[in-house]
Design a protein around this motif. Structure first.
Motif, PDB file in Angstrom:
ATOM      1  N   PHE A  14      11.357   1.479  -0.103  1.00 16.70           N
ATOM      2  CA  PHE A  14      10.337   0.485  -0.376  1.00 16.70           C
ATOM      3  C   PHE A  14      10.741  -0.293  -1.636  1.00 16.70           C
ATOM      4  O   PHE A  14      11.744   0.004  -2.275  1.00 16.70           O
ATOM      5  N   ASP A  15       9.963  -1.306  -1.983  1.00 19.97           N
ATOM      6  CA  ASP A  15      10.284  -2.144  -3.133  1.00 19.97           C
ATOM      7  C   ASP A  15       9.885  -1.496  -4.456  1.00 19.97           C
ATOM      8  O   ASP A  15      10.161  -2.033  -5.514  1.00 19.97           O
ATOM      9  N   GLU A  18       4.435   2.929  -4.075  1.00 14.82           N
ATOM     10  CA  GLU A  18       3.217   2.432  -3.442  1.00 14.82           C
ATOM     11  C   GLU A  18       2.532   3.580  -2.733  1.00 14.82           C
ATOM     12  O   GLU A  18       3.153   4.608  -2.440  1.00 14.82           O
ATOM     13  N   LEU A  19       1.247   3.406  -2.478  1.00 14.75           N
ATOM     14  CA  LEU A  19       0.449   4.438  -1.834  1.00 14.75           C
ATOM     15  C   LEU A  19       0.278   4.120  -0.359  1.00 14.75           C
ATOM     16  O   LEU A  19      -0.015   2.985   0.012  1.00 14.75           O
ATOM     17  N   ALA A  44       2.356   9.060  -1.946  1.00 11.76           N
ATOM     18  CA  ALA A  44       2.948   8.102  -2.883  1.00 11.76           C
ATOM     19  C   ALA A  44       4.407   7.895  -2.485  1.00 11.76           C
ATOM     20  O   ALA A  44       5.238   8.784  -2.629  1.00 11.76           O
ATOM     21  N   ARG A  45       4.699   6.719  -1.968  1.00 11.29           N
ATOM     22  CA  ARG A  45       6.048   6.411  -1.494  1.00 11.29           C
ATOM     23  C   ARG A  45       6.891   5.882  -2.653  1.00 11.29           C
ATOM     24  O   ARG A  45       6.379   5.248  -3.561  1.00 11.29           O
ATOM     25  N   SER A  47       8.097   7.506  -4.958  1.00 11.52           N
ATOM     26  CA  SER A  47       7.373   8.043  -6.112  1.00 11.52           C
ATOM     27  C   SER A  47       8.286   8.511  -7.238  1.00 11.52           C
ATOM     28  O   SER A  47       7.812   8.791  -8.340  1.00 11.52           O
ATOM     29  N   MET A  91      -0.308   2.925 -11.490  1.00 14.51           N
ATOM     30  CA  MET A  91      -0.260   3.583 -10.190  1.00 14.51           C
ATOM     31  C   MET A  91      -1.243   4.744 -10.118  1.00 14.51           C
ATOM     32  O   MET A  91      -1.847   5.006  -9.066  1.00 14.51           O
ATOM     33  N   ARG A  94      -4.713   3.364  -9.542  1.00 12.46           N
ATOM     34  CA  ARG A  94      -4.883   2.990  -8.134  1.00 12.46           C
ATOM     35  C   ARG A  94      -5.084   4.228  -7.267  1.00 12.46           C
ATOM     36  O   ARG A  94      -5.907   4.224  -6.340  1.00 12.46           O
ATOM     37  N   GLU A  98      -8.334   4.820  -4.969  1.00 10.44           N
ATOM     38  CA  GLU A  98      -8.226   4.961  -3.516  1.00 10.44           C
ATOM     39  C   GLU A  98      -8.777   6.302  -3.039  1.00 10.44           C
ATOM     40  O   GLU A  98      -9.380   6.393  -1.962  1.00 10.44           O
TER      41      GLU A  98
END
Length: 214
Positions: A14-15, A18-19, A44-45, A47, A91, A94, A98
């Motif tokens: 991924f960039d 992100e979750l 959490a990608r 991570s 992060m 967030r 979430e």
């Protein structure tokens, strides 16, 4: 602070960190006695970048506590953030938000059980650990509570066992895995991360709790 660390093979897909979604991806495990666990592997990608930021940016503390008749070092580094405190990385804010959205909308979590506080534990090597325990407020006052644990870095095994039967379940957690303990879990069960002589990498555990749970 810097520390040797082997990244996940899935990192870099991924960039940046992100979750992933929670709805439709949470696996509920009924432990009995009113206790349950929710699991989301790899929530959490990418991570590992978040792990590395926390290693550097968090003001880690080496705690000491009284055990029997002497004062000993706590075998891990820690950091604590109260309700209203800024978390050490956006992060994590967030993630907390979430979790609150999902458990309020999908699970009907009462307002008083919303995640407000965060505690971080840094397990540097296999010598770092945490003994069998349950969150003290939930255990002491006969009240259900929810604790969310986001695991970053190398996997370590979280063991959960019933206080009444001794039945134990083990969960290797790391690289963005999410585990949420709820219902009576803090009263009827206890959890631990044991020391190990195996070669393990460093791990950070981020625990989200209600404001009244210790």
């Amino acid at each position: 602070m810097s520390i040797p660390f082997t990244a996940s093979l899935l990192d870099g897909l991924f960039d940046g960190p992100e979750l992933g979604p929670l709805a439709g991806h949470v696996e509920r495990l009924d432990l009995g006695e009113g206790a349950w666990l929710d699991l989301v592997p790899g929530w959490a990608r990418d991570s590992d970048a978040l792990f590395e930021r926390l290693v550097t940016d968090v003001a880690w503390q080496a705690d000491r506590r009284t055990m029997y008749d002497r004062v000993v070092d706590v075998p891990r580094l820690v950091a604590s953030y109260g309700a209203g405190d800024a978390l050490p990385d956006p992060m994590l804010a967030r993630a907390r938000d979430e979790l609150n959205d999902y458990y309020a909308l999908e699970r009907g979590l009462p307002v008083e059980q919303r995640f407000e506080r965060a505690g971080l534990c840094f397990y540097r090597t296999g010598d770092d650990s945490i003994a069998w325990h349950g969150d003290s407020v939930g255990r002491a006052i006969g009240r259900d509570t929810v604790v969310g644990i986001l695991s970053l870095g190398a996997p370590r095994t979280l063991a959960v066992r019933s206080r009444s039967t001794g039945v134990t379940r083990r969960f290797p957690l790391g690289h963005g895995d999410l585990l949420v303990m709820g219902g009576s879990c803090q009263r009827t069960h206890e959890h631990a991360i044991a020391k190990t002589t195996k070669a393990v990498g460093p791990r950070i555990s981020v625990q989200f709790r209600p404001v009244w749970a210790a």
